[in-house]
Design an enzyme around this catalytic site. Sequence first.
Site, short mmCIF file in Angstrom:
data_model
loop_
_atom_site.label_atom_id
_atom_site.label_comp_id
_atom_site.label_asym_id
_atom_site.label_seq_id
_atom_site.Cartn_x
_atom_site.Cartn_y
_atom_site.Cartn_z
N PHE A 161 46.67 44.38 49.64
CA PHE A 161 47.46 44.46 50.81
C PHE A 161 47.68 42.88 51.10
CE2 PHE A 161 47.47 44.48 55.57
CZ PHE A 161 48.63 45.30 55.81
N GLY A 162 48.50 42.42 51.25
CA GLY A 162 48.63 40.84 51.74
C GLY A 162 49.22 40.53 52.84
N GLY A 211 44.22 34.44 59.89
CA GLY A 211 43.21 35.06 60.43
C GLY A 211 43.52 36.18 61.41
N TRP A 251 41.76 36.51 51.32
CA TRP A 251 40.84 37.38 51.84
C TRP A 251 41.33 38.74 51.39
CZ3 TRP A 251 36.58 34.79 51.66
CH2 TRP A 251 36.68 33.54 52.41
N THR A 259 41.16 42.37 49.21
CA THR A 259 40.48 43.33 48.69
C THR A 259 41.45 43.68 47.36
OG1 THR A 259 39.06 43.63 50.26
CG2 THR A 259 39.29 45.26 48.60
N ARG A 314 41.45 50.99 60.00
CA ARG A 314 40.64 50.95 60.96
C ARG A 314 39.97 52.23 61.25
NH1 ARG A 314 44.18 46.63 64.51
NH2 ARG A 314 43.46 44.84 63.49
N GLU A 339 39.69 43.60 59.02
CA GLU A 339 40.60 44.72 59.81
C GLU A 339 40.53 44.40 61.41
OE1 GLU A 339 42.35 46.30 57.88
OE2 GLU A 339 41.41 46.63 56.19
N GLY A 340 40.11 43.40 61.65
CA GLY A 340 40.03 42.82 63.23
C GLY A 340 38.84 42.54 63.47
#
Length: 387
Positions: A133-134, A141, A166, A168, A247, A367-368
């Site tokens: 997921f880009g 950020g 970043w 995954t 989340r 994810e925040g």
Amino acid sequence: MASLDPLDLFDIQSQLSEEEQMIRDSVARFVDEKALPLMAECFDQGRFPKELIPEIADLGLLGSSLEGYGCAGLNGVSYGLICQELERGDSGLRSFVSVQSSLCMYPIHAFGSEEQKQRWLPDMAAGQVIGCFGLTEPHGGSDPANMKTHAKRDGDDWILNGAKMWITNGTLADIAIVWARTEEGIQGFIVEKDFPGFEARDIRSKMSLRASVTSELYFDNVRVPDANRLPGVVGLKGPLSCLSQARYGITWGPIGAAIACLKEALDYTADRELFKRPLSSNQAVQIRLADHARRITLAQLMSLRLGRLKDAGKVHPTQISMAKWNNVRMAIDIARDCRDLLGGSGITLEYVAIRHALNLESVITYEGTETVHQLVVGRELTGHNAF
């Protein structure tokens, strides 16, 4: 009176349906028998255990809450329990399933064309196609609206340029769900790994999520067919809705990490003798363990309620933010304190606490960040946006 389960003081298990308990138990067996024997070594070596993907898929854990296309169609609570048990093994395992399910399969299912769903989802559910997921960018950020990656129309194609950070599963992935700015607004694209100009590079020297693939993505005039554009959404609500799905799973996952740390600390302090008595007979130790159990119980109740709201179609993003903030903070505090209770032994990978504590440094950020979720709740309370 019968003794309580120290890892479930409020008997929350009794609030689960028979199917939910069966799903949790099957994932727990997989974690105990297949994952945990590998995780310390994988963390030490800095590698993701790819050999577990076929069994993860066979258990129906990829896209488990989606309907059709080879997906299991489970409810939200079941998905949460899956995340809890996977993260009891390692945050890297839960991250892999979370990205594949919530950040890659979900947007195709929610915003993709029927042709895209038929092409990708069955193979993704079977673990034969892996996604990443880009969204996050090197400079962005917590501010996804400040997106630099862009796509411009060129006949029936799009020309994609930019970079993501970043990510995954990045170098593991066959496809990337990439969000880019266009003249019409932010849109999502399915970028296949063999498209010329697309490159993924591993991020090395990590001290957290070492048993997970973390990457950078680069797009240099990548030609993407319009057939690979997700047609069902324009704007930030697309990627943000994906983040809400992910989340939600993260509110459950750290509970598993905290339970693993508490169980280890209970066993260790019962067996370890100091000054001619077990550590567990010490008042200071009992107070710390009791506080761990209290905080885990509160997190369990919060996530279960959140799951029931989700399954009723009544969940609000602010509720997800509060649970993510509360539960990850709970888990990282417990992991750090359990590491301390283990003394010198706690710094070795023979025990799980240090691995979970280090992993949760990432979970509390991605994810925040914790601060972002605090401000989401603050905005709900006051009506003022402090971002």
